[in-house]
Design a protein around this motif. Structure first.
Motif, PDB file in Angstrom:
ATOM      1  N   THR A  96      62.990  89.189  51.732  1.00 30.95           N
ATOM      2  CA  THR A  96      63.649  90.327  50.790  1.00 30.95           C
ATOM      3  C   THR A  96      65.056  89.920  50.649  1.00 30.95           C
ATOM      4  O   THR A  96      65.678  89.452  51.337  1.00 30.95           O
ATOM      5  CB  THR A  96      63.625  91.617  51.927  1.00 30.95           C
ATOM      6  N   PRO A  97      65.590  90.348  49.389  1.00 30.67           N
ATOM      7  CA  PRO A  97      67.107  90.019  49.105  1.00 30.67           C
ATOM      8  C   PRO A  97      67.944  90.747  50.219  1.00 30.67           C
ATOM      9  O   PRO A  97      67.726  91.869  50.327  1.00 30.67           O
ATOM     10  CB  PRO A  97      67.299  90.621  47.693  1.00 30.67           C
ATOM     11  N   GLN A  98      68.854  90.255  50.415  1.00 28.06           N
ATOM     12  CA  GLN A  98      70.137  90.754  51.136  1.00 28.06           C
ATOM     13  C   GLN A  98      70.344  92.276  50.645  1.00 28.06           C
ATOM     14  O   GLN A  98      70.836  93.011  51.366  1.00 28.06           O
ATOM     15  CB  GLN A  98      71.206  89.851  51.449  1.00 28.06           C
ATOM     16  N   GLN A 257      60.585  87.266  31.643  1.00 31.07           N
ATOM     17  CA  GLN A 257      61.077  87.632  30.503  1.00 31.07           C
ATOM     18  C   GLN A 257      60.856  89.046  29.878  1.00 31.07           C
ATOM     19  O   GLN A 257      61.523  89.509  29.323  1.00 31.07           O
ATOM     20  CB  GLN A 257      60.094  86.626  29.550  1.00 31.07           C
ATOM     21  N   ALA A 258      59.814  89.573  30.337  1.00 30.94           N
ATOM     22  CA  ALA A 258      59.478  91.059  30.091  1.00 30.94           C
ATOM     23  C   ALA A 258      60.506  91.926  30.530  1.00 30.94           C
ATOM     24  O   ALA A 258      60.639  92.782  30.008  1.00 30.94           O
ATOM     25  CB  ALA A 258      58.141  91.435  30.545  1.00 30.94           C
ATOM     26  N   VAL A 259      61.140  91.540  31.769  1.00 34.22           N
ATOM     27  CA  VAL A 259      62.135  92.611  32.277  1.00 34.22           C
ATOM     28  C   VAL A 259      63.394  92.288  31.367  1.00 34.22           C
ATOM     29  O   VAL A 259      63.630  93.385  31.006  1.00 34.22           O
ATOM     30  CB  VAL A 259      62.359  91.973  33.875  1.00 34.22           C
ATOM     31  N   GLU A 260      63.681  91.158  31.040  1.00 36.57           N
ATOM     32  CA  GLU A 260      64.844  90.993  30.220  1.00 36.57           C
ATOM     33  C   GLU A 260      64.553  91.723  28.957  1.00 36.57           C
ATOM     34  O   GLU A 260      65.524  92.233  28.404  1.00 36.57           O
ATOM     35  CB  GLU A 260      65.195  89.644  30.089  1.00 36.57           C
ATOM     36  N   ARG A 261      63.379  91.503  28.283  1.00 39.07           N
ATOM     37  CA  ARG A 261      63.177  92.043  26.963  1.00 39.07           C
ATOM     38  C   ARG A 261      63.375  93.689  27.213  1.00 39.07           C
ATOM     39  O   ARG A 261      63.670  94.498  26.205  1.00 39.07           O
ATOM     40  CB  ARG A 261      61.857  91.567  26.399  1.00 39.07           C
ATOM     41  N   VAL A 270      64.264  96.808  35.423  1.00 41.70           N
ATOM     42  CA  VAL A 270      63.065  97.155  36.379  1.00 41.70           C
ATOM     43  C   VAL A 270      63.052  95.464  37.010  1.00 41.70           C
ATOM     44  O   VAL A 270      63.344  94.360  36.500  1.00 41.70           O
ATOM     45  CB  VAL A 270      61.897  97.402  35.722  1.00 41.70           C
ATOM     46  N   GLN A 271      62.125  95.476  37.974  1.00 44.84           N
ATOM     47  CA  GLN A 271      61.749  94.364  38.780  1.00 44.84           C
ATOM     48  C   GLN A 271      60.840  93.524  38.244  1.00 44.84           C
ATOM     49  O   GLN A 271      59.822  94.261  37.469  1.00 44.84           O
ATOM     50  CB  GLN A 271      61.919  94.512  40.361  1.00 44.84           C
ATOM     51  N   PRO A 272      60.495  92.298  38.796  1.00 44.58           N
ATOM     52  CA  PRO A 272      59.732  91.618  38.089  1.00 44.58           C
ATOM     53  C   PRO A 272      57.935  92.210  38.376  1.00 44.58           C
ATOM     54  O   PRO A 272      57.205  91.823  37.665  1.00 44.58           O
ATOM     55  CB  PRO A 272      59.570  90.281  39.093  1.00 44.58           C
ATOM     56  N   ALA A 273      57.791  92.796  39.422  1.00 46.03           N
ATOM     57  CA  ALA A 273      56.425  93.547  39.640  1.00 46.03           C
ATOM     58  C   ALA A 273      56.314  94.491  38.695  1.00 46.03           C
ATOM     59  O   ALA A 273      55.250  94.501  38.103  1.00 46.03           O
ATOM     60  CB  ALA A 273      56.679  94.168  40.987  1.00 46.03           C
ATOM     61  N   ILE A 312      66.382  95.280  42.379  1.00 45.85           N
ATOM     62  CA  ILE A 312      66.826  94.408  41.283  1.00 45.85           C
ATOM     63  C   ILE A 312      68.334  94.875  40.767  1.00 45.85           C
ATOM     64  O   ILE A 312      68.494  96.038  40.695  1.00 45.85           O
ATOM     65  CB  ILE A 312      65.866  94.489  40.259  1.00 45.85           C
ATOM     66  N   GLN A 313      68.982  93.882  40.459  1.00 45.30           N
ATOM     67  CA  GLN A 313      70.217  94.046  39.827  1.00 45.30           C
ATOM     68  C   GLN A 313      70.414  92.752  38.784  1.00 45.30           C
ATOM     69  O   GLN A 313      69.740  91.785  38.981  1.00 45.30           O
ATOM     70  CB  GLN A 313      71.498  93.887  40.945  1.00 45.30           C
ATOM     71  N   LEU A 314      71.484  93.119  38.033  1.00 39.35           N
ATOM     72  CA  LEU A 314      71.620  91.992  37.007  1.00 39.35           C
ATOM     73  C   LEU A 314      71.803  90.643  37.842  1.00 39.35           C
ATOM     74  O   LEU A 314      71.343  89.563  37.393  1.00 39.35           O
ATOM     75  CB  LEU A 314      72.871  92.148  36.353  1.00 39.35           C
ATOM     76  N   ALA A 315      72.538  90.323  38.848  1.00 41.61           N
ATOM     77  CA  ALA A 315      72.661  89.162  39.466  1.00 41.61           C
ATOM     78  C   ALA A 315      71.607  88.447  39.967  1.00 41.61           C
ATOM     79  O   ALA A 315      71.143  87.452  39.911  1.00 41.61           O
ATOM     80  CB  ALA A 315      73.736  89.311  40.650  1.00 41.61           C
TER      81      ALA A 315
END
Length: 327
Positions: A96-98, A257-261, A270-273, A312-315
Motif C-alpha cells: 500500500t502506498p504511504q 496508459q488508459a488512466v493517463e488518456r 483514476v487508479q490503475p484498477a 492515486i495522485q499525479l506523483a
C-alpha cells in the motif's frame, strides 16, 4: 428495495451521474456512458456496499470495525465508521502506498501495516475480529455488500432510461461484479452482458473461469494493487453462471496508459484498477469481441463503471509509469 440509510435518513453514498463520453465512444465505436462512481464521498463505489454493511452491523451492536484493504475499502469503512460514531482499525499490506496510509490516518482511523498482499492483511483482520464486539468488514465478499452495490444499477436504469448493450467493469475480488449482477436481476436486465476486466498478474477471476473452479494465484505481480485478491470470491464464479460474463485481461501498461488518456479526455484521475476497463475501450477490444461474436455486432451502447480510486495522485501515476518503463 429502499436505498440503505444512515441514522439521519440519508444514504452514506450519493447517487452518481451517468455521462456520455465522446472520447470513449469514438474509441469503442459505439455510444459509451460513464457511471461516475469516482465522485463518491470516499472516491469509489465501495461506500455503497460497505456503508450498508456497517449500518447493519451497527444495528446489531458492533463496537469496533476492522477491515483489510489495499485502500478503497478502508476509506469506505473509515467513512462509515465515523458517520456511525464507531472506531475502526484498517489493516493494509506493505504494498500500500504511504500516501494511502497517511490519508487513512487522517480520517482518524487506526492503521496497521501487515503482510505482503491483501490476503495476508485479511488473515490479520480475522484474528482481530475475534475480539468481542469487533466486526470484520470484508472488502468484497458478503451479501450485504453486494446488496449495497446493486443500488448503482437501479440508479442506472432511472438515469439512462434504456437497457445498455453491455456493462464494462473492473474485477478484483468480485464484489462489484456480484453487486452489478444483483442489480441487473433486480431491474430485469439480467440479459445484459458484462465484460469483467482485470490486469495480468492480478487475474484470479480469469484463471478461475478457465479452470472451472477457484484458483489461488501464487502472488500478485500487477501494479493494480486494488485488483490484488489472489483468490476471487466464490460468488464471482456463480455470477458467471447466472449471467453472460466475458472475462478480459489487459496488461499493466495498457491500464496505466488508459488512466493517463482518461485524465486528458475527461479531466479525472483514476487508479490503475479503474484503468483496466477503460483500457478495454481504448484498445479496440470491444470491436474484437464483436468480431468474435461475443458481443452484439450492432451494439447500441455501453456503460463503463468508473469505479474510481482514492489511492492515486499525479506523483503516483508518474511513479507507475517509471516502474513500467513508460515515457
Amino acid at each position: 428495495m429502499a436505498a440503505p440509510l444512515d441514522r439521519d435518513g440519508r444514504g452514506f453514498h450519493i447517487p452518481t451521474p451517468v455521462l456520455e463520453s465522446a472520447a470513449l465512444s469514438k474509441a469503442a465505436g459505439t455510444r459509451v456512458y460513464m457511471k461516475l462512481e469516482n465522485v463518491q464521498p470516499t472516491g469509489s463505489f465501495k461506500i455503497r456496499g460497505i456503508g450498508y454493511f456497517c449500518q447493519e452491523a451497527a444495528k446489531k451492536g458492533c463496537k469496533h470495525f476492522v477491515c483489510s484493504t489495499g485502500g478503497n475499502a478502508g476509506f469506505a469503512t473509515a467513512y462509515a465508521a465515523k458517520k456511525l460514531g464507531i472506531p475502526a482499525t484498517i489493516i493494509v499490506p506493505t504494498s500500500t502506498p504511504q500516501a494511502t496510509v497517511q490519508k487513512l490516518e487522517e480520517q482518524g482511523t487506526e492503521v496497521q501495516v501487515f503482510g505482503k498482499v491483501w490476503d495476508d492483511a485479511y488473515a490479520k483482520a480475522l484474528e482481530l475480529a475475534e475480539t468481542e464486539g469487533w466486526v470484520s468488514v470484508h472488502p468484497f465478499d458478503h451479501p450485504l455488500i453486494w446488496q449495497g452495490h446493486a443500488s448503482m444499477v437501479r440508479e442506472l436504469k432511472d438515469l439512462l432510461g434504456h437497457k445498455p448493450g453491455a456493462i464494462v467493469l473492473a474485477i478484483g475480488g468480485g464484489g462489484l461484479l456480484a453487486g452489478v449482477v444483483a442489480g441487473l436481476q433486480d431491474v430485469g436486465w439480467q440479459d445484459v452482458p458484462i465484460v469483467a476486466v482485470e490486469t495480468k498478474g492480478a487475474d484470479s477471476f480469469n484463471a478461475a473461469l478457465r479452470a472451472g473452479r477457484l484458483v489461488t494465484l501464487p502472488e500478485i505481480t500487477s501494479v493494480a494493487k486494488c485488483l490484488g485478491a489472489k483468490t476471487v470470491s466464490a460468488r464471482a464464479l456463480e455470477c458467471a453462471r447466472e449471467c453472460q460474463v466475458i472475462s478480459q485481461v489487459v496488461e499493466d501498461v495498457e491500464a496505466v496508459q488508459a488512466v493517463e488518456r482518461f485524465l486528458d479526455d475527461e479531466r479525472m484521475l483514476v487508479q490503475p484498477a479503474c484503468g483496466a476497463p477503460l483500457a478495454l475501450l481504448y484498445t479496440g477490444r470491444v470491436q474484437q469481441l464483436q468480431r468474435e461474436g461475443r458481443l452484439n455486432p450492432d451494439l447500441d451502447s455501453i456503460v463503463v463503471i468508473v469505479c474510481g480510486g482514492s489511492s492515486i495522485q499525479l506523483a503516483g501515476l508518474q511513479a507507475l509509469k517509471t516502474q513500467l518503463g513508460m515515457k
